[in-house]
Design an enzyme around this catalytic site. Structure first.
Site, PDB file in Angstrom:
ATOM      1  N   SER A 164      32.118  38.583  44.359  1.00  0.00           N
ATOM      2  CA  SER A 164      33.579  38.630  44.509  1.00  0.00           C
ATOM      3  C   SER A 164      33.918  39.552  45.672  1.00  0.00           C
ATOM      4  O   SER A 164      33.235  40.562  45.892  1.00  0.00           O
ATOM      5  CB  SER A 164      34.216  39.190  43.236  1.00  0.00           C
ATOM      6  OG  SER A 164      35.585  39.478  43.484  1.00  0.00           O
ATOM      7  N   TYR A 177      34.026  45.936  37.444  1.00  0.00           N
ATOM      8  CA  TYR A 177      33.793  44.603  38.013  1.00  0.00           C
ATOM      9  C   TYR A 177      33.295  44.716  39.459  1.00  0.00           C
ATOM     10  O   TYR A 177      32.326  44.058  39.852  1.00  0.00           O
ATOM     11  CB  TYR A 177      35.106  43.825  37.922  1.00  0.00           C
ATOM     12  CG  TYR A 177      35.083  42.414  38.440  1.00  0.00           C
ATOM     13  CD1 TYR A 177      34.507  41.387  37.705  1.00  0.00           C
ATOM     14  CD2 TYR A 177      35.667  42.098  39.665  1.00  0.00           C
ATOM     15  CE1 TYR A 177      34.512  40.073  38.184  1.00  0.00           C
ATOM     16  CE2 TYR A 177      35.674  40.799  40.142  1.00  0.00           C
ATOM     17  CZ  TYR A 177      35.109  39.794  39.394  1.00  0.00           C
ATOM     18  OH  TYR A 177      35.104  38.508  39.868  1.00  0.00           O
ATOM     19  N   LYS A 181      29.805  43.496  41.080  1.00  0.00           N
ATOM     20  CA  LYS A 181      29.805  42.460  42.118  1.00  0.00           C
ATOM     21  C   LYS A 181      29.180  42.961  43.417  1.00  0.00           C
ATOM     22  O   LYS A 181      28.540  42.182  44.133  1.00  0.00           O
ATOM     23  CB  LYS A 181      31.241  41.968  42.349  1.00  0.00           C
ATOM     24  CG  LYS A 181      31.776  41.139  41.172  1.00  0.00           C
ATOM     25  CD  LYS A 181      30.917  39.904  40.960  1.00  0.00           C
ATOM     26  CE  LYS A 181      31.401  39.035  39.827  1.00  0.00           C
ATOM     27  NZ  LYS A 181      30.567  37.840  39.638  1.00  0.00           N
TER      28      LYS A 181
HETATM   29  N1  LIG Z   1      38.368  32.636  40.073  1.00  0.00           N
HETATM   30  C1  LIG Z   1      38.324  33.384  41.160  1.00  0.00           C
HETATM   31  O1  LIG Z   1      39.218  33.339  42.016  1.00  0.00           O
HETATM   32  C2  LIG Z   1      37.161  34.308  41.383  1.00  0.00           C
HETATM   33  C3  LIG Z   1      37.290  35.286  42.367  1.00  0.00           C
HETATM   34  C4  LIG Z   1      36.222  36.116  42.620  1.00  0.00           C
HETATM   35  C5  LIG Z   1      35.050  35.950  41.901  1.00  0.00           C
HETATM   36  N2  LIG Z   1      34.952  35.008  40.943  1.00  0.00           N
HETATM   37  C6  LIG Z   1      33.681  34.882  40.241  1.00  0.00           C
HETATM   38  O2  LIG Z   1      33.419  33.524  39.939  1.00  0.00           O
HETATM   39  C7  LIG Z   1      32.666  33.435  38.727  1.00  0.00           C
HETATM   40  C8  LIG Z   1      33.359  32.521  37.745  1.00  0.00           C
HETATM   41  O3  LIG Z   1      34.657  33.041  37.472  1.00  0.00           O
HETATM   42  P1  LIG Z   1      35.793  32.155  36.802  1.00  0.00           P
HETATM   43  O4  LIG Z   1      37.058  32.556  37.443  1.00  0.00           O
HETATM   44  O5  LIG Z   1      35.373  30.737  36.781  1.00  0.00           O
HETATM   45  O6  LIG Z   1      35.762  32.792  35.330  1.00  0.00           O
HETATM   46  P2  LIG Z   1      35.854  32.090  33.874  1.00  0.00           P
HETATM   47  O7  LIG Z   1      36.131  33.178  32.903  1.00  0.00           O
HETATM   48  O8  LIG Z   1      36.781  30.925  33.913  1.00  0.00           O
HETATM   49  O9  LIG Z   1      34.380  31.535  33.647  1.00  0.00           O
HETATM   50  C9  LIG Z   1      33.304  32.405  33.396  1.00  0.00           C
HETATM   51  C10 LIG Z   1      32.399  31.741  32.394  1.00  0.00           C
HETATM   52  O10 LIG Z   1      31.273  32.617  32.171  1.00  0.00           O
HETATM   53  C11 LIG Z   1      30.978  32.607  30.793  1.00  0.00           C
HETATM   54  N3  LIG Z   1      30.292  33.851  30.421  1.00  0.00           N
HETATM   55  C12 LIG Z   1      30.785  35.105  30.485  1.00  0.00           C
HETATM   56  N4  LIG Z   1      29.887  35.976  30.012  1.00  0.00           N
HETATM   57  C13 LIG Z   1      28.802  35.267  29.637  1.00  0.00           C
HETATM   58  C14 LIG Z   1      27.543  35.609  29.075  1.00  0.00           C
HETATM   59  N5  LIG Z   1      27.228  36.881  28.789  1.00  0.00           N
HETATM   60  N6  LIG Z   1      26.653  34.622  28.807  1.00  0.00           N
HETATM   61  C15 LIG Z   1      26.968  33.339  29.099  1.00  0.00           C
HETATM   62  N7  LIG Z   1      28.149  32.957  29.617  1.00  0.00           N
HETATM   63  C16 LIG Z   1      29.056  33.907  29.893  1.00  0.00           C
HETATM   64  C17 LIG Z   1      32.326  32.482  30.093  1.00  0.00           C
HETATM   65  O11 LIG Z   1      32.200  31.961  28.776  1.00  0.00           O
HETATM   66  C18 LIG Z   1      33.076  31.529  31.025  1.00  0.00           C
HETATM   67  O12 LIG Z   1      32.958  30.179  30.618  1.00  0.00           O
HETATM   68  C19 LIG Z   1      32.538  34.862  38.217  1.00  0.00           C
HETATM   69  O13 LIG Z   1      31.298  35.389  38.650  1.00  0.00           O
HETATM   70  C20 LIG Z   1      33.674  35.580  38.894  1.00  0.00           C
HETATM   71  O14 LIG Z   1      33.434  36.959  39.031  1.00  0.00           O
HETATM   72  C21 LIG Z   1      35.998  34.180  40.658  1.00  0.00           C
END
Ligand SMILES: NC(=O)c1ccc[n+]([C@@H]2O[C@H](COP(=O)([O-])OP(=O)(O)OC[C@H]3O[C@@H](n4cnc5c(N)ncnc54)[C@H](O)[C@@H]3O)[C@@H](O)[C@H]2O)c1
Length: 318
Positions: A164, A177, A181
């Site tokens: 991130s 976080y 990251k």
């Molecule tokens: N959405 C964004 O704009 C954004 C921005 C920066 C980084 N990210 C990164 O992208 C990735 C996905 O984020 P997202 O927005 O889709 O989040 P989200 O919460 O929609 O999805 C994350 C998924 O990970 C699963 N998860 C969490 N902990 C777990 C564990 N211990 N074991 C197994 N599964 C687990 C959750 O059940 C969930 O389905 C993450 O690494 C997040 O940090 C997203």
């Protein structure tokens, strides 16, 4: 995905996507499967803070993807579970070629108000979980390389760490976080070095996408409010396309790099290297001399304290 030539397909490969049942991870699972890969959807199905896990979430995604997918529903924040996830890939599909470390949780709070147990939980899932999976997967991937799995020269091994911009810009209240990251960047660089000789690559991708997490952003100022409004228009499929590209044959020569994806914009980020140096080897080198040298050489180059949400609040190309 359109306009994808055979050279970019993933037939024969087996992928494991942590957090692969929701948001960015779901888009990655679907895209890798559409490109021909078999996918282990490793998702415990919890809430954003990791509580209330539900195996039905990953099982439903695996069912939807059909014979090309299987669900792994234990939390990957455990070394034994990571081993079991890799073993499942091997049992179900005969190997493992692609690991996407995407699972993450959020427990935000200002550093001066946060509870250490929340820091521990975030680091355990977001960073240790990625380490455990990489540690469990890479012996098998190195063996694949020795066996020339997929043909000679071997070129199927890929690790992609979903990081991130919070990890290298920072954001209010995200000390846990952001720590995890940015830790993923060190993990990415070192994994890339450790596995380069085996022909296995490791890169990192910082996504911007509309997911349940974006939905819960509480803007700290007008710039962050604009960011949120714009971010909610961006499909996670764009992130998945970049991951699929890195995993394809075209990604073989890309190693140790940090990308960002926001809709149709894909960024290659620089990585921290010295931008200025002061050196003094005379006897007068004391705090006062350092202060004067820094004022001249460093001050103009100091990095501002803008958060990632403030920097990336321009209109996305959706
Ligand atoms: N959405 C964004 O704009 C954004 C921005 C920066 C980084 N990210 C990164 O992208 C990735 C996905 O984020 P997202 O927005 O889709 O989040 P989200 O919460 O929609 O999805 C994350 C998924 O990970 C699963 N998860 C969490 N902990 C777990 C564990 N211990 N074991 C197994 N599964 C687990 C959750 O059940 C969930 O389905 C993450 O690494 C997040 O940090 C997203």
């Amino acid at each position: 995905m359109n306009n994808t030539s055979d050279a970019h397909r993933l037939d024969g490969r087996v992928a494991l996507v942590s957090g692969g049942a929701r948001g960015v991870g779901l888009a990655i699972s679907q895209t890798l499967a559409a490109q021909g890969a078999k996918v282990v959807v490793a998702d415990a199905g919890g809430a954003i803070d990791g509580s209330d896990t539900d195996p039905a979430i990953a099982q439903a995604v695996a069912t939807e993807l059909g014979d090309n997918a299987v669900a792994f529903t234990e939390s990957i924040a455990d070394a034994g579970a990571a081993q079991a996830a890799v073993a499942l890939a091997n049992e179900a599909f005969g190997g493992l070629d692609i690991l996407v470390n995407n699972a993450a949780i959020l427990r935000d709070g200002f550093i001066f108000k946060s509870d250490p147990t929340d820091f521990d939980a975030v680091l355990k899932t977001n960073l240790a979980g990625a380490w455990y999976l990489t540690n469990a997967a890479t012996p098998l991937m190195r063996q694949n390389a020795k066996d020339d799995r997929g043909g000679e020269p071997y070129d199927w091994g890929r690790v992609v760490n979903i990081t991130s911009t919070a990890g290298f810009y920072g954001n209010f209240g995200q000390s846990s976080y952001a720590s995890a990251k940015s830790g993923m960047l060190g993990l990415m660089r070192t994994t890339a070095m450790d596995l380069a000789r085996a022909g296995i690559t490791c890169n990192a991708v910082a996504p911007f996408a509309a997911t349940r997490v974006t939905d819960t952003i509480v803007p700290a100022n007008d710039e962050q409010a604009t960011y949120k409004e714009r971010a909610l228009k961006v499909s996670p499929n764009h992130v998945a396309m970049v991951v699929a590209w890195l995993c394809s044959p075209a990604g073989q020569t890309i190693n140790g790099q940090l990308f960002g994806v926001r809709g149709r914009e894909v960024f290659l980020f620089s990585q921290p290297r010295p931008v200025a140096t002061v050196v003094r080897d005379d006897a007068d080198w004391d705090v006062g001399a350092l202060s004067a040298a820094a004022a001249e050489n460093f001050t103009p180059l100091y990095t501002d304290l803008k958060t990632d949400l403030e920097v990336f609040n321009t209109d996305p190309k959706v």
